[in-house]
Design an enzyme around this catalytic site. Structure first.
Site, PDB file in Angstrom:
ATOM      1  N   ASN A  80       0.827  -1.217   0.000  1.00  0.00           N
ATOM      2  CA  ASN A  80       0.000   0.000   0.000  1.00  0.00           C
ATOM      3  C   ASN A  80       0.862   1.269   0.000  1.00  0.00           C
ATOM      4  OD1 ASN A  80      -2.399  -1.499   0.233  1.00  0.00           O
ATOM      5  ND2 ASN A  80      -2.122  -1.668   2.445  1.00  0.00           N
TER       6      ASN A  80
ATOM      7  N   HIS B 164     -14.224  -1.767   6.205  1.00  0.00           N
ATOM      8  CA  HIS B 164     -13.036  -2.469   6.706  1.00  0.00           C
ATOM      9  C   HIS B 164     -13.327  -3.202   8.025  1.00  0.00           C
ATOM     10  CE1 HIS B 164      -8.925  -2.691   8.533  1.00  0.00           C
ATOM     11  NE2 HIS B 164      -8.641  -3.034   7.298  1.00  0.00           N
TER      12      HIS B 164
ATOM     13  N   GLU C  90     -16.187   4.546   3.294  1.00  0.00           N
ATOM     14  CA  GLU C  90     -14.752   4.751   3.056  1.00  0.00           C
ATOM     15  C   GLU C  90     -14.571   5.629   1.821  1.00  0.00           C
ATOM     16  OE1 GLU C  90     -12.730   0.957   3.067  1.00  0.00           O
ATOM     17  OE2 GLU C  90     -13.766   0.369   4.888  1.00  0.00           O
TER      18      GLU C  90
ATOM     19  N   SER D   1     -10.859  -0.705   0.434  1.00  0.00           N
ATOM     20  CA  SER D   1      -9.524  -1.298   0.495  1.00  0.00           C
ATOM     21  C   SER D   1      -9.337  -2.520  -0.393  1.00  0.00           C
ATOM     22  CB  SER D   1      -9.179  -1.666   1.939  1.00  0.00           C
ATOM     23  OG  SER D   1     -10.137  -2.562   2.462  1.00  0.00           O
TER      24      SER D   1
ATOM     25  N   ASP E  95     -13.695   6.848   6.413  1.00  0.00           N
ATOM     26  CA  ASP E  95     -12.355   6.304   6.592  1.00  0.00           C
ATOM     27  C   ASP E  95     -11.658   6.425   5.235  1.00  0.00           C
ATOM     28  OD1 ASP E  95     -10.119   4.670   6.613  1.00  0.00           O
ATOM     29  OD2 ASP E  95     -11.050   3.080   7.794  1.00  0.00           O
TER      30      ASP E  95
ATOM     31  N   HIS F 233      -7.153   4.806   2.230  1.00  0.00           N
ATOM     32  CA  HIS F 233      -6.519   4.581   0.922  1.00  0.00           C
ATOM     33  C   HIS F 233      -6.633   5.779  -0.026  1.00  0.00           C
ATOM     34  CE1 HIS F 233      -5.619   0.364   1.753  1.00  0.00           C
ATOM     35  NE2 HIS F 233      -6.748   0.397   2.438  1.00  0.00           N
TER      36      HIS F 233
ATOM     37  N   LYS G  99      -0.055   3.933   4.498  1.00  0.00           N
ATOM     38  CA  LYS G  99      -0.256   3.628   3.071  1.00  0.00           C
ATOM     39  C   LYS G  99       0.474   4.705   2.257  1.00  0.00           C
ATOM     40  CE  LYS G  99      -4.243   1.450   5.035  1.00  0.00           C
ATOM     41  NZ  LYS G  99      -3.650   0.198   5.412  1.00  0.00           N
TER      42      LYS G  99
HETATM   43  C1  PLP Z   1     -10.061   1.211   5.157  1.00  0.00           C
HETATM   44  C2  PLP Z   1      -9.052   0.880   6.196  1.00  0.00           C
HETATM   45  N1  PLP Z   1      -9.186   1.404   7.420  1.00  0.00           N
HETATM   46  C3  PLP Z   1      -8.313   1.136   8.389  1.00  0.00           C
HETATM   47  C4  PLP Z   1      -7.233   0.320   8.171  1.00  0.00           C
HETATM   48  C5  PLP Z   1      -6.290   0.009   9.287  1.00  0.00           C
HETATM   49  O1  PLP Z   1      -5.229   0.882   9.246  1.00  0.00           O
HETATM   50  P1  PLP Z   1      -3.832   0.484   9.931  1.00  0.00           P
HETATM   51  O2  PLP Z   1      -3.136  -0.397   8.974  1.00  0.00           O
HETATM   52  O3  PLP Z   1      -3.173   1.792  10.169  1.00  0.00           O
HETATM   53  O4  PLP Z   1      -4.185  -0.215  11.212  1.00  0.00           O
HETATM   54  C6  PLP Z   1      -7.021  -0.218   6.906  1.00  0.00           C
HETATM   55  C7  PLP Z   1      -5.825  -1.067   6.671  1.00  0.00           C
HETATM   56  O5  PLP Z   1      -5.728  -1.891   5.862  1.00  0.00           O
HETATM   57  C8  PLP Z   1      -7.961   0.054   5.894  1.00  0.00           C
HETATM   58  O6  PLP Z   1      -7.822  -0.482   4.686  1.00  0.00           O
END
Ligand code: PLP
Length: 377
Positions: free
Chosen positions: A39, A125, A168, A172, A198, A201, A230
Site C-alpha cells: 500500500n 473495513h 470509506e 480497500s 475512513d 486509501h 499507506k
Molecule cells: C479502510 C481501512 N481502514 C483502516 C485500516 C487500518 O489501518 P492500519 O493499517 O493503520 O491499522 C485499513 C488497513 O488496511 C484500511 O484499509
C-alpha cells in the site's frame, strides 16, 4: 486434547479445508519480485528523505515515547503533527493513534451508546465492522455504494436517535470510491446523523495537495479517519474532528489513554512525509496515468473493474483459483496477494494488485503478460 486445543484445531482445519489458510512471508524473500502487493502508493516507505528524518528524529527525541500521550508520550513532534494535520485537512482538531485499526475502534467504541445506530457500507473495513459489532448500539449495513439501500435504512430510524453513517473514501479491497456527495446529502436529513469517512486509501492519492477523497468530492464529513501506513509510507493514523469530539477522545478514549504514544521519531518522520505528499502532484499524476494504462490493458484481457485508484482487484471467485493465479504471477517474479474470505465476501476471492510510483509501463506490460499466461490466453 482439552477444549481450547480442540476448538483451535477445528478452526485451523476449517481454514485449510476451504483453501483460506494464511501463511506469512518474510518480505525480503520477495525482494527479487516486482512488488504489486504493497500500500506504499507513493513509494515513500524507503524514501531516503524519510529515512533521514527518522534518523534525525531518533537522535533528537529517541525511539520510544515512554508512555501514553497523557503521560510522557506527547512530544513536540506529535503535537506538531496534530497541528499539521489540522491545517492540511481543515478540521478543528486531529488526534493521532498508533494505527487506523485502533483509531476506528476507539472512535466507535467511545461515541456509540445503547439506542444509537451505526449504518455502514457492506464492504467496510474489518476494524469498523468489528467495532460496530462490539458496540452497544444497533448496527446495520447498506448494500455497497447503494444510496437507495442507505436511504431505506435511515428512513426506518426515528429522528431523535443518534446515527453514525460510515463509509470509506476508497474501498480497500475493491479500490472503488464511495459516492461521497450523495452520501453526505442523505445523511444530512437531521443533525443527529453524523457521517464518518475512513480515507485510509485516499489520503495522499486524491484531492488537492493529496488531501484525500473527501476533498476531491468537496465534502467535509463530521469524522475523517486518515492513516499513515499507506500513501504516507510510515504507520499510524489520526481522527480528524471537532474540538468537542477531540476533547471527548482525550478525556475518555481508552486506546489513547492506556496505550503508548507513537515514537517521537515516527511523528518527526510523519511531519516530513506530509510535507512531501502535499507537494507530490507530479507523482500523483504519474500514478493516475499508470492506473489508466493498467486498466486499459486489463480490459483487453477482458477484465474490468470500477477502480480508479492504485488498488486494482482481479476478481476470480474461488480461493483455489486465486491461489493458483497468484502462484503463476510469483513464477513471473510478481508479488501480488490472493485475497480470500473472510477478508472479502464469499466467492469473491481475488488478486489484489496495487500500483505505486516505483512502477513503470514496462512493469505493467510484464504483469499483463503473466496474467495472460495465467488465464491461458
Ligand atoms: C479502510 C481501512 N481502514 C483502516 C485500516 C487500518 O489501518 P492500519 O493499517 O493503520 O491499522 C485499513 C488497513 O488496511 C484500511 O484499509
Amino acid at each position: 486434547m482439552n477444549v481450547w486445543q480442540a476448538r483451535i484445531l477445528h478452526a485451523l482445519e476449517e481454514r485449510k479445508r476451504t483453501q483460506g489458510y494464511r501463511v506469512r512471508q518474510v518480505a525480503e524473500q520477495n525482494d527479487h519480485c516486482l512488488n504489486f502487493a504493497s500500500n506504499d502508493y507513493l513509494g515513500l516507505a524507503r524514501s531516503p528523505e524519510l529515512i533521514q528524518a527518522w534518523q534525525k528524529g531518533a537522535e533528537l527525541y529517541g525511539v520510544g515515547s515512554g508512555g501514553s500521550s497523557h503521560v510522557t508520550g506527547y512530544y513536540e513532534p506529535l503535537q506538531q503533527l496534530e497541528n499539521q494535520l489540522v491545517k492540511w485537512l481543515g478540521y478543528e482538531r486531529a488526534i493521532v493513534y498508533s494505527s487506523g485499526f485502533s483509531a476506528n475502534q476507539a472512535l466507535i467504541q467511545l461515541l456509540i451508546e445503547k439506542d444509537d445506530w451505526i449504518i455502514a457500507d457492506k464492504l467496510s473495513h474489518a476494524s469498523l465492522v468489528e467495532a460496530a459489532m462490539n458496540s452497544e448500539g444497533s448496527f446495520k449495513r447498506f448494500a455497497h455504494n447503494d444510496l437507495d439501500s442507505l436511504k431505506r435504512l435511515l428512513s426506518k430510524i426515528e429522528h431523535d436517535k443518534a446515527v453514525l453513517t460510515i463509509t470509506e473514501g476508497v474501498f480497500s479491497m475493491d479500490g472503488d470510491e464511495a459516492p461521497l456527495q450523495d452520501i453526505q446529502i442523505s445523511t444530512q436529513r437531521n443533525q443527529n446523523n453524523w457521517l464518518m469517512v475512513d480515507d485510509a486509501h485516499g489520503i495522499g492519492i486524491h484531492g488537492k495537495e493529496g488531501k484525500g477523497t473527501c476533498d476531491q468530492y468537496g465534502i467535509h464529513p463530521d469524522i475523517l479517519i486518515v492513516t499513515f501506513g499507506k500513501a504516507l509510507g510510515v504507520k499510524g493514523a489520526a481522527i480528524l474532528c471537532s474540538d468537542l469530539v477531540a476533547e471527548y477522545l482525550v478525556q475518555q478514549s481508552r486506546a489513547l489513554i492506556y496505550s503508548t504514544a507513537i515514537p517521537p521519531a515516527q511523528a518527526y518522520t510523519l511531519l516530513k512525509s506530509i510535507e512531501i505528499v502535499q507537494k507530490a502532484d507530479e507523482q500523483r499524476q504519474y500514478l493516475q496515468d499508470l492506473i489508466l494504462y493498467f486498466k486499459t490493458e486489463l480490459k483487453i484481457l477482458g477484465i474490468e473493474n470500477q477502480s480508479n485508484s492504485p488498488i486494482q482487484p482481479i476478481i476470480i471467485g474461488s480461493n483455489e483459483e486465486s491461489l493458483r493465479v497468484s502462484q503463476v504471477l510469483k513464477e513471473h517474479n510478481i508479488w501480488a496477494m490472493a485475497i480470500r474470505p473472510p477478508t472479502v465476501l464469499a466467492n469473491s476471492a481475488r488478486i489484489r494488485m496495487t500500483l505505486n510510483t516505483n512502477h513503470t509501463q514496462e512493469n505493467i506490460d510484464h504483469v499483463i503478460g503473466a496474467l495472460r499466461h495465467a488465464f491461458g490466453g
